[in-house]
Design a protein around this motif. Structure first.
Motif, short mmCIF file in Angstrom:
data_model
loop_
_atom_site.label_atom_id
_atom_site.label_comp_id
_atom_site.label_asym_id
_atom_site.label_seq_id
_atom_site.Cartn_x
_atom_site.Cartn_y
_atom_site.Cartn_z
N GLN A 1 -1.54 2.76 -0.80
CA GLN A 1 -0.16 2.39 -0.46
C GLN A 1 0.75 2.47 -1.68
N SER A 2 0.24 2.09 -2.85
CA SER A 2 1.05 2.20 -4.06
C SER A 2 1.34 3.66 -4.39
N LEU B 1 1.50 6.08 -2.15
CA LEU B 1 2.45 6.52 -1.13
C LEU B 1 3.86 6.06 -1.48
N LEU C 1 4.87 0.27 6.68
CA LEU C 1 3.59 0.76 6.19
C LEU C 1 3.23 0.26 4.81
N LEU C 2 4.21 -0.22 4.05
CA LEU C 2 3.97 -0.63 2.67
C LEU C 2 4.32 -2.11 2.50
N TRP D 1 1.66 -7.25 8.86
CA TRP D 1 0.49 -7.03 8.02
C TRP D 1 -0.30 -8.33 7.80
#
Length: 285
Positions: free
Chosen positions: A207-208, A210, A229-230, A265
């Motif tokens: 994720q980082s 991305l 998403l993050l 999340w």
């Protein structure tokens, strides 16, 4: 039943002193010692530069405001080191009974949902303890600065900032718990302590990456996709909104997207873990 589960998990965890040290004390201790060393080295280098320039080295100066430690402790309470070392505790809590095949011994004594939520409750308390320890380390950082540079100390605090400070603390605490939720879901599905430790770390790393490549795929921080998403980006956006430092093109509407993303999340992995765990055969675990 939930209280009994929390007490039992807390008692078991308290016997693992190495885990308690790594998850709660290691990062604050490293930060405190590193801060003292940083001030000592900076003072030494500054004195050397002043002596080389023929300038007199004078002690004292502007007072060090210890209240800044509150902002540091809250804003950096969910830093990367704490997230990683809290992940060790989360993986042990969530997957330990699979590793030692003790689920079949404790499930007859309490409900499955209560047992799982008991582990989560202990993790939340552990995250709070880690944040308090980091706050103490932040105070040590500023006190050592005053002592090394021989500057006076003060405590200037604006009471009107209490609300925003409390929200930042809540956000940091939520971020730690949210990150550990991936370990919970992984542990229940994989029944593996190693997977519960590795998968959240790998996902967070992906994720980082991305987040770094968002411009290449046409994403902007205010869009729905990155905010959903993050979770790290959602956390940073919410923190900026609370601190009043949110900048264009980020808006309050973006902050609401961030809130939705961080909430999903946190709650979705918990709901999936509970649903999976309730159907799981634990007769051999």
């Amino acid at each position: 039943m939930l209280v009994d589960a929390i007490r039992a998990e807390g008692f078991r965890l308290s016997k693992n002193r190495t885990l308690m040290f790594l998850s709660v004390l290691f990062t604050p201790l490293l930060f405190a010692l590193g801060g003292v060393g940083y001030h000592v080295i900076s003072k030494s280098k500054g004195d050397e530069a002043a002596a080389a320039a023929g300038l007199a080295v004078t002690a004292g100066g502007e007072a060090v405001n210890l209240a800044e430690a509150l902002n540091m402790g809250a804003g950096a309470g969910a830093n990367g080191f704490i997230l990683v070392f809290m992940l060790i505790a989360a993986a042990t809590l969530y997957a330990g009974d699979y590793r030692w095949e003790t689920w079949r011994l404790i499930t007859p004594r309490n409900g499955r949902v209560a047992l799982l939520l008991g582990k989560l409750g202990v993790l939340k308390l552990l995250a709070l303890a880690a944040m308090v320890a980091f706050l103490i380390a932040s105070f040590i950082f500023f006190v050592s600065q005053a002592m090394v540079y021989q500057r006076p100390m003060s405590f200037s605090y604006d009471v009107s900032e209490t609300g925003s400070l409390a929200l930042i603390w809540l956000l940091s605490w939520t971020r730690i718990v949210q990150f550990a939720m991936i370990a919970l879901l992984t542990a229940v599905i994989s029944r593996s302590l190693l997977a519960a430790l590795f998968v959240p770390w790998a996902l967070g790393f992906a994720q980082s990456l991305l987040g770094q490549f968002m411009p290449l795929i046409g994403w902007e921080p205010q869009m729905w996709a990155p905010q959903l998403l993050l979770p790290g980006l959602a956390y940073d956006t919410l923190k900026a909104a609370v601190m009043g430092t949110i900048e264009a093109p980020l808006t309050i509407a973006t902050a609401w997207r961030s809130l939705i993303g961080l909430t999903l999340w946190t709650l979705v992995p918990l709901a999936l873990a509970i649903a999976w765990f309730k159907r799981q055969d634990l007769s051999k675990e």
